[in-house]
Design a protein around this motif. Structure first.
Motif, PDB file in Angstrom:
ATOM      1  N   VAL A  83       0.845  -1.200   0.000  1.00 32.49           N
ATOM      2  CA  VAL A  83       0.000   0.000   0.000  1.00 32.49           C
ATOM      3  C   VAL A  83       0.880   1.249   0.000  1.00 32.49           C
ATOM      4  CG1 VAL A  83      -1.665   1.336   1.364  1.00 32.49           C
ATOM      5  CG2 VAL A  83      -2.000  -1.118   1.029  1.00 32.49           C
ATOM      6  N   TYR A  84       1.903   1.242   0.841  1.00 30.74           N
ATOM      7  CA  TYR A  84       2.811   2.386   0.897  1.00 30.74           C
ATOM      8  C   TYR A  84       3.485   2.624  -0.456  1.00 30.74           C
ATOM      9  CZ  TYR A  84       6.758   5.341   1.959  1.00 30.74           C
ATOM     10  OH  TYR A  84       7.674   6.356   1.937  1.00 30.74           O
ATOM     11  N   LYS A  85       3.890   1.553  -1.117  1.00 28.41           N
ATOM     12  CA  LYS A  85       4.582   1.689  -2.400  1.00 28.41           C
ATOM     13  C   LYS A  85       3.652   2.177  -3.503  1.00 28.41           C
ATOM     14  CE  LYS A  85       8.277  -1.339  -1.136  1.00 28.41           C
ATOM     15  NZ  LYS A  85       8.848  -2.658  -1.148  1.00 28.41           N
ATOM     16  N   ALA A  86       2.355   1.970  -3.354  1.00 27.33           N
ATOM     17  CA  ALA A  86       1.387   2.553  -4.289  1.00 27.33           C
ATOM     18  C   ALA A  86       1.091   4.006  -3.907  1.00 27.33           C
ATOM     19  CB  ALA A  86       0.099   1.735  -4.295  1.00 27.33           C
ATOM     20  N   TRP A  87       1.050   4.288  -2.623  1.00 28.56           N
ATOM     21  CA  TRP A  87       0.717   5.605  -2.075  1.00 28.56           C
ATOM     22  C   TRP A  87       1.799   6.650  -2.362  1.00 28.56           C
ATOM     23  CZ3 TRP A  87      -2.587   8.489   1.088  1.00 28.56           C
ATOM     24  CH2 TRP A  87      -2.009   9.492   1.847  1.00 28.56           C
ATOM     25  N   PHE A  88       3.046   6.315  -2.063  1.00 31.25           N
ATOM     26  CA  PHE A  88       4.108   7.313  -2.071  1.00 31.25           C
ATOM     27  C   PHE A  88       4.310   7.997  -3.426  1.00 31.25           C
ATOM     28  CE2 PHE A  88       8.389   8.968  -2.237  1.00 31.25           C
ATOM     29  CZ  PHE A  88       8.402   9.763  -1.095  1.00 31.25           C
ATOM     30  N   PRO A  89       4.345   7.273  -4.543  1.00 29.56           N
ATOM     31  CA  PRO A  89       4.522   7.976  -5.827  1.00 29.56           C
ATOM     32  C   PRO A  89       3.377   8.935  -6.150  1.00 29.56           C
ATOM     33  CG  PRO A  89       4.960   5.637  -6.085  1.00 29.56           C
ATOM     34  CD  PRO A  89       4.373   5.821  -4.720  1.00 29.56           C
ATOM     35  N   LEU A  90       2.209   8.694  -5.601  1.00 27.77           N
ATOM     36  CA  LEU A  90       1.054   9.557  -5.851  1.00 27.77           C
ATOM     37  C   LEU A  90       1.041  10.790  -4.960  1.00 27.77           C
ATOM     38  CD1 LEU A  90      -1.687   6.778  -6.086  1.00 27.77           C
ATOM     39  CD2 LEU A  90      -0.605   8.011  -7.996  1.00 27.77           C
ATOM     40  N   THR A  91       1.662  10.685  -3.787  1.00 29.94           N
ATOM     41  CA  THR A  91       1.565  11.774  -2.805  1.00 29.94           C
ATOM     42  C   THR A  91       2.902  12.406  -2.443  1.00 29.94           C
ATOM     43  OG1 THR A  91       1.838  10.303  -0.908  1.00 29.94           O
ATOM     44  CG2 THR A  91      -0.424  10.644  -1.723  1.00 29.94           C
ATOM     45  N   GLY A 111      -6.934  10.433   0.927  1.00 27.37           N
ATOM     46  CA  GLY A 111      -6.192   9.717  -0.098  1.00 27.37           C
ATOM     47  C   GLY A 111      -5.755  10.613  -1.230  1.00 27.37           C
ATOM     48  N   PRO A 112      -4.904  10.086  -2.092  1.00 28.53           N
ATOM     49  CA  PRO A 112      -4.423  10.861  -3.234  1.00 28.53           C
ATOM     50  C   PRO A 112      -5.528  11.036  -4.273  1.00 28.53           C
ATOM     51  CG  PRO A 112      -3.648   8.609  -3.392  1.00 28.53           C
ATOM     52  CD  PRO A 112      -4.334   8.738  -2.054  1.00 28.53           C
ATOM     53  N   VAL A 113      -5.375  12.068  -5.082  1.00 30.46           N
ATOM     54  CA  VAL A 113      -6.288  12.287  -6.193  1.00 30.46           C
ATOM     55  C   VAL A 113      -5.641  11.708  -7.444  1.00 30.46           C
ATOM     56  CG1 VAL A 113      -7.462  14.009  -7.606  1.00 30.46           C
ATOM     57  CG2 VAL A 113      -7.289  14.334  -5.129  1.00 30.46           C
ATOM     58  N   VAL A 114      -6.369  10.810  -8.093  1.00 28.28           N
ATOM     59  CA  VAL A 114      -5.915  10.192  -9.341  1.00 28.28           C
ATOM     60  C   VAL A 114      -6.947  10.549 -10.393  1.00 28.28           C
ATOM     61  CG1 VAL A 114      -5.396   8.036 -10.527  1.00 28.28           C
ATOM     62  CG2 VAL A 114      -4.733   8.322  -8.142  1.00 28.28           C
ATOM     63  N   GLY A 115      -6.497  11.234 -11.437  1.00 26.55           N
ATOM     64  CA  GLY A 115      -7.450  11.759 -12.411  1.00 26.55           C
ATOM     65  C   GLY A 115      -8.265  12.834 -11.724  1.00 26.55           C
ATOM     66  N   ASP A 116      -9.542  12.651 -11.666  1.00 29.38           N
ATOM     67  CA  ASP A 116     -10.407  13.615 -10.974  1.00 29.38           C
ATOM     68  C   ASP A 116     -11.072  12.993  -9.751  1.00 29.38           C
ATOM     69  OD1 ASP A 116     -12.032  11.856 -12.290  1.00 29.38           O
ATOM     70  OD2 ASP A 116     -13.361  13.366 -13.140  1.00 29.38           O
ATOM     71  N   ARG A 117     -10.501  11.898  -9.253  1.00 30.86           N
ATOM     72  CA  ARG A 117     -11.157  11.165  -8.176  1.00 30.86           C
ATOM     73  C   ARG A 117     -10.195  10.924  -7.017  1.00 30.86           C
ATOM     74  NH1 ARG A 117     -12.798   5.311  -7.309  1.00 30.86           N
ATOM     75  NH2 ARG A 117     -11.008   4.648  -8.507  1.00 30.86           N
ATOM     76  N   ARG A 118     -10.682  11.165  -5.796  1.00 30.88           N
ATOM     77  CA  ARG A 118      -9.886  10.884  -4.601  1.00 30.88           C
ATOM     78  C   ARG A 118      -9.989   9.399  -4.274  1.00 30.88           C
ATOM     79  NH1 ARG A 118      -7.189  13.651  -1.135  1.00 30.88           N
ATOM     80  NH2 ARG A 118      -8.130  15.630  -1.707  1.00 30.88           N
ATOM     81  N   SER A 163      -2.768  -2.482  -7.096  1.00 28.33           N
ATOM     82  CA  SER A 163      -2.891  -1.773  -8.367  1.00 28.33           C
ATOM     83  C   SER A 163      -3.622  -0.458  -8.130  1.00 28.33           C
ATOM     84  CB  SER A 163      -3.631  -2.621  -9.406  1.00 28.33           C
ATOM     85  OG  SER A 163      -4.944  -2.889  -8.977  1.00 28.33           O
ATOM     86  N   VAL A 164      -3.223   0.548  -8.871  1.00 29.17           N
ATOM     87  CA  VAL A 164      -3.840   1.868  -8.760  1.00 29.17           C
ATOM     88  C   VAL A 164      -4.676   2.088 -10.001  1.00 29.17           C
ATOM     89  CG1 VAL A 164      -3.421   4.350  -8.589  1.00 29.17           C
ATOM     90  CG2 VAL A 164      -1.908   2.735  -7.389  1.00 29.17           C
ATOM     91  N   PRO A 165      -5.987   2.291  -9.819  1.00 26.54           N
ATOM     92  CA  PRO A 165      -6.838   2.519 -11.004  1.00 26.54           C
ATOM     93  C   PRO A 165      -6.550   3.882 -11.621  1.00 26.54           C
ATOM     94  CG  PRO A 165      -8.109   2.823  -8.986  1.00 26.54           C
ATOM     95  CD  PRO A 165      -6.748   2.344  -8.571  1.00 26.54           C
TER      96      PRO A 165
END
Length: 115
Positions: free
Chosen positions: A43-51, A84-91, A111-113
């Motif tokens: 989870v952290y490894k998906a989170w960190f690049p986004l935030t 949470g991080p915002v990806v596209g237009d969605r949190r 996986s990050v959608p």
């Protein structure tokens, strides 16, 4: 094998520890504490690049489950307890992942959608 003594209380929220005890009773062949640790790292490894921010172990509540009929694989849902991080237009307030345990190894992935 299991996590070293004293690590689980640092990693797991009380509700997660309760769920791990239930899973250990249902599927005693899996070291659920180590699997939870691995899932939190994924989870952290998906989170960190986004935030670009740290995510503490206590900032995600992970529910792990085994696949029906196969105790050596399953999935997990990580509910973020911080915005949470915002990806596209969605949190994103939830990450989903998969896990497997084979030949003494634990593997977890998130996986990050993309929208």
């Amino acid at each position: 094998g299991p996590l070293p003594e004293g690590v689980l209380p640092v990693v797991a929220l009380p509700a997660e520890a309760d769920r791990l005890r239930r899973l250990a009773g249902e599927h005693p062949g899996i070291h659920w504490d180590r699997l939870l640790f691995s899932a939190k790292e994924s989870v952290y490894k998906a989170w960190f690049p986004l935030t670009g921010k740290w995510l503490d172990f206590a900032e995600a509540d992970i529910d792990v489950f085994a696949d029906p009929g196969d105790e050596h694989s399953g999935g997990f849902r990580a509910r973020l307890l911080v915005p949470g991080p915002v990806v596209g237009d969605r949190r994103l307030d939830l990450f989903e992942g998969r896990w497997t345990v084979r030949r003494g190894l634990v593997a977890t992935a998130v996986s990050v959608p993309h929208t």
